[in-house]
Design a protein around this motif. Structure first.
Motif, short mmCIF file in Angstrom:
data_model
loop_
_atom_site.label_atom_id
_atom_site.label_comp_id
_atom_site.label_asym_id
_atom_site.label_seq_id
_atom_site.Cartn_x
_atom_site.Cartn_y
_atom_site.Cartn_z
N ASP A 38 -5.82 1.02 5.79
CA ASP A 38 -5.33 0.18 6.41
C ASP A 38 -5.06 -0.04 8.02
O ASP A 38 -4.52 1.03 8.49
CB ASP A 38 -3.58 0.43 6.07
N ALA A 74 0.78 -1.48 0.10
CA ALA A 74 0.02 -0.20 0.14
C ALA A 74 0.71 1.34 -0.05
O ALA A 74 0.54 2.26 -0.62
CB ALA A 74 -1.08 -0.09 1.20
N VAL A 132 -6.22 5.06 0.60
CA VAL A 132 -5.80 3.84 1.38
C VAL A 132 -6.52 3.55 2.91
O VAL A 132 -6.14 4.30 3.81
CB VAL A 132 -4.07 3.73 1.42
#
Length: 365
Positions: A228, A135, A226
């Motif tokens: 995460d 990522a 993103v």
């Protein structure tokens, strides 16, 4: 999920609803009375408004008209605007841009990288940090590939740790190392100014951001989101005995809206996730010298389970490349040997064959 009172498109209806004379001698304005009545029934978000099927049976008849109006507003807000194929083709002179990580085999597995309007989910074991590293490489690539362009190129990192930010900085420095010092520092600063970190501690805060982003999304943006990781948020919601299923479905709907390719500039989204089953099997059908452990694709699924079944996205399982141990007489019982390489296998994709696999070397620290 944002409460009804803070949702822009519903608040826009308040003046129209309140302009109607309160019925039955009610002291409150119709909009406020309606929200107060819904709140007593536990209806506090737009999704509650849609999911409560017997809502009209539990509310005064004088409010039914307003409740129907609110429900229609929710449906219209999330409904696709609808455009013909000719309209879509006429507005696209070239294919949507793709974000390339620089990891050649992985970009090739994704048909050139992550495309605008696409959701890509990398899942794997909880102790496998390689997913976060992937990522970071995609985020750094998006920042550096566009660091000479307008400020509308942005990366949003949700739930990221300070370590992740340090690794983004390292990746940016590595990618810009070929430029002269002054130019490199200027490009680095511009890239970091476009990196926005969002601290999402639970599903509610994640949804609040996603809904706000969806409402403020404009046609001149080139964004990459993103997440995460999403698994801890779901686990936390389940432990608190919240209605996690409804919240996860709300996340799904918000992401579909953000990545809707009918937008002129849909965002690209990368999600890091765990797996609910982590079994692997030794593939002994391979010729000697080419033996390795592969995941059983039928026993691997993302931690969110079937809730993503109706979402068009790419689902990639990431795992270390394992070779048989040194005990050649009993390959099944010997401990597998980690080669230091990483493998990625397509578990779901609208435009790639399931089971396609690539191998790439260990990423930079």
């Amino acid at each position: 999920m944002p409460p009804l009172r803070s949702t822009t498109y519903i608040l826009a209806l308040s003046s129209a609803i309140n302009s109607q004379k309160p019925a039955g001698g009610a002291s409150k304005q119709p909009f406020d009375e309606c929200l107060a009545e819904l709140d007593t029934l536990g209806i506090r978000t737009d999704y509650d408004l849609l999911l409560q099927s017997d809502l009209l049976e539990q509310t005064p008849s004088r409010l039914h008209k307003h409740i129907r109006t609110l429900r229609m507003a929710v449906l219209e807000h999330f409904a696709s605007p609808g455009r013909t194929a000719a309209d879509l083709l006429s507005t696209r002179d070239s294919p949507p841009p793709r974000i390339k990580s620089g990891i050649g085999p992985l970009d090739a597995l994704l048909n050139g990288g992550i495309m605008a309007g696409q959701i890509v989910e990398f899942c794997g074991k909880d102790n496998n940090s390689i997913r976060s590293r992937i990522a970071i490489e995609y985020a750094a690539a998006h920042l550096t590939d566009n660091c000479t362009q307008s400020q509308n190129t942005r990366v949003f990192m949700l739930l990221s740790s300070p370590l992740s930010l340090w690794q983004v900085e390292q990746s940016l420095n590595r990618r810009l190392s070929e430029y002269p010092k002054d130019e490199r520092m200027q490009m680095f600063r511009r890239a970091m100014e476009r990196l926005i970190v969002i601290d999402c501690k639970d599903l509610e805060s994640l949804l609040a951001f996603l809904f706000h982003y969806a409402e403020t999304q404009t046609s001149d943006q080139n964004d990459f989101l993103v997440i995460d990781s999403i698994k801890p948020l779901v686990v936390n919601a389940l432990q608190q005995q919240n209605d996690a299923h409804v919240a996860v479905n709300a996340v799904q709907t918000a992401l579909r809206d953000i990545t809707n390719t009918m937008h002129e500039s849909p965002a690209a989204v990368l999600i890091i996730n765990g797996v609910s089953q982590r079994t692997s099997r030794f593939d002994s059908n391979k010729p000697a010298g080419d033996l390795y452990f592969r995941p059983d694709l039928h026993s691997v699924q993302p931690s969110l389970g079937a809730v993503w079944a109706m979402v068009s996205h790419v689902h990639v399982y990431v795992y270390p490349e394992l070779l048989p141990g040194d005990n050649d007489d009993d390959n099944f019982n010997s401990s597998p040997r980690d080669t230091g390489n990483t493998m990625a296998t397509i578990l779901k994709s609208p435009n790639a064959a399931i089971g396609q696999t690539c191998t790439f070397y260990q990423l930079h620290g």
